[in-house]
Design an enzyme around this catalytic site. Sequence first.
Site, mmCIF file in Angstrom:
data_model
loop_
_atom_site.group_PDB
_atom_site.id
_atom_site.type_symbol
_atom_site.label_atom_id
_atom_site.label_comp_id
_atom_site.label_asym_id
_atom_site.label_seq_id
_atom_site.Cartn_x
_atom_site.Cartn_y
_atom_site.Cartn_z
ATOM 1 N N GLU A 85 0.721 -1.024 0.324
ATOM 2 C CA GLU A 85 -0.067 0.063 -0.146
ATOM 3 C C GLU A 85 1.232 1.486 -0.016
ATOM 4 O OE1 GLU A 85 -2.847 1.240 -0.768
ATOM 5 O OE2 GLU A 85 -4.065 1.688 0.745
ATOM 6 N N ASP A 86 -0.210 2.577 -0.447
ATOM 7 C CA ASP A 86 1.389 4.159 -1.101
ATOM 8 C C ASP A 86 1.131 4.265 0.758
ATOM 9 O OD1 ASP A 86 -1.142 4.074 -0.785
ATOM 10 O OD2 ASP A 86 -1.038 5.727 -1.937
ATOM 11 N N ASP A 89 -3.938 5.729 6.293
ATOM 12 C CA ASP A 89 -4.046 6.708 7.028
ATOM 13 C C ASP A 89 -5.002 6.837 8.470
ATOM 14 O OD1 ASP A 89 -4.451 10.047 7.082
ATOM 15 O OD2 ASP A 89 -6.031 10.441 5.452
ATOM 16 N N PHE A 116 -1.143 16.230 3.721
ATOM 17 C CA PHE A 116 -1.429 15.233 2.620
ATOM 18 C C PHE A 116 -0.307 15.910 1.751
ATOM 19 C CE2 PHE A 116 -3.661 14.592 -1.532
ATOM 20 C CZ PHE A 116 -4.059 13.983 -0.832
ATOM 21 N N ARG A 141 0.896 12.507 -9.355
ATOM 22 C CA ARG A 141 1.465 11.534 -8.814
ATOM 23 C C ARG A 141 2.865 10.485 -9.158
ATOM 24 N NH1 ARG A 141 -2.081 6.729 -7.811
ATOM 25 N NH2 ARG A 141 -3.874 7.962 -8.558
HETATM 26 P P1 5GP Z 1 -7.218 5.659 4.878
HETATM 27 O O1 5GP Z 1 -8.619 4.728 4.477
HETATM 28 O O2 5GP Z 1 -6.303 5.074 5.476
HETATM 29 O O3 5GP Z 1 -7.662 6.895 5.570
HETATM 30 O O4 5GP Z 1 -6.340 5.733 3.607
HETATM 31 C C1 5GP Z 1 -5.907 5.335 2.614
HETATM 32 C C2 5GP Z 1 -5.956 5.438 1.227
HETATM 33 O O5 5GP Z 1 -6.287 7.335 1.045
HETATM 34 C C3 5GP Z 1 -4.625 5.372 1.391
HETATM 35 O O6 5GP Z 1 -4.265 4.926 -0.009
HETATM 36 C C4 5GP Z 1 -4.401 6.592 0.272
HETATM 37 O O7 5GP Z 1 -4.867 6.003 -1.340
HETATM 38 C C5 5GP Z 1 -4.844 7.820 0.501
HETATM 39 N N1 5GP Z 1 -4.604 8.821 0.918
HETATM 40 C C6 5GP Z 1 -4.561 9.117 2.589
HETATM 41 N N2 5GP Z 1 -3.389 9.633 2.602
HETATM 42 C C7 5GP Z 1 -3.014 10.615 2.199
HETATM 43 C C8 5GP Z 1 -2.269 11.533 2.076
HETATM 44 O O8 5GP Z 1 -1.583 12.137 2.750
HETATM 45 N N3 5GP Z 1 -2.091 11.784 0.069
HETATM 46 C C9 5GP Z 1 -2.565 11.018 -0.449
HETATM 47 N N4 5GP Z 1 -2.203 11.640 -2.018
HETATM 48 N N5 5GP Z 1 -3.610 9.993 -0.381
HETATM 49 C C10 5GP Z 1 -3.578 9.595 0.536
#
Ligand code: 5GP
Length: 120
Positions: free
Chosen positions: A44-45, A48, A97, A110
């Site tokens: 995963e990238d 959050d 972010f 990206r």
């Molecule tokens: P979560 O469900 O953990 O809140 O969010 C996961 C997804 O939200 C990540 O896979 C990503 O696609 C997006 N995301 C969360 N934080 C960031 C951020 O700081 N930058 C970007 N570009 N995407 C984020």
Amino acid sequence: ALPGLVIDFLGLQSYGDETRSSGVVQITFDLGRPVEDRHVLVVEDIVDTGLTMAYLLENLATRRPRSVRLCSLLHKPARTERQVPIDYLGFTIDDLFVVGYGLDYKQRYRNLPWIGVLSS
Ligand code: 5GP
């Protein structure tokens, strides 16, 4: 016999406003092969709130893999809503972010060869 290492992809989308996850997660496309009896490494990238990965890990568990491990480049612990175990982590970051290095904002940035903070 099962094949060795296989790389596969799936798409997840979580609804919400642009920079916040709502926790309502949808699979936009799924794996091409079953993971039953396989050791699965999720790459995963960024984690959050953890809502997206919590959903995926629960979904994968129903497919009876032999094991599941999670690897993430980034983690924002300040925003945790669901605790997910990140077995392999690159960097812990502040509540900002970020874009670049594969991470986008509305499909932009990206391709940046580094990770930067999106400022408004
Ligand atoms: P979560 O469900 O953990 O809140 O969010 C996961 C997804 O939200 C990540 O896979 C990503 O696609 C997006 N995301 C969360 N934080 C960031 C951020 O700081 N930058 C970007 N570009 N995407 C984020």
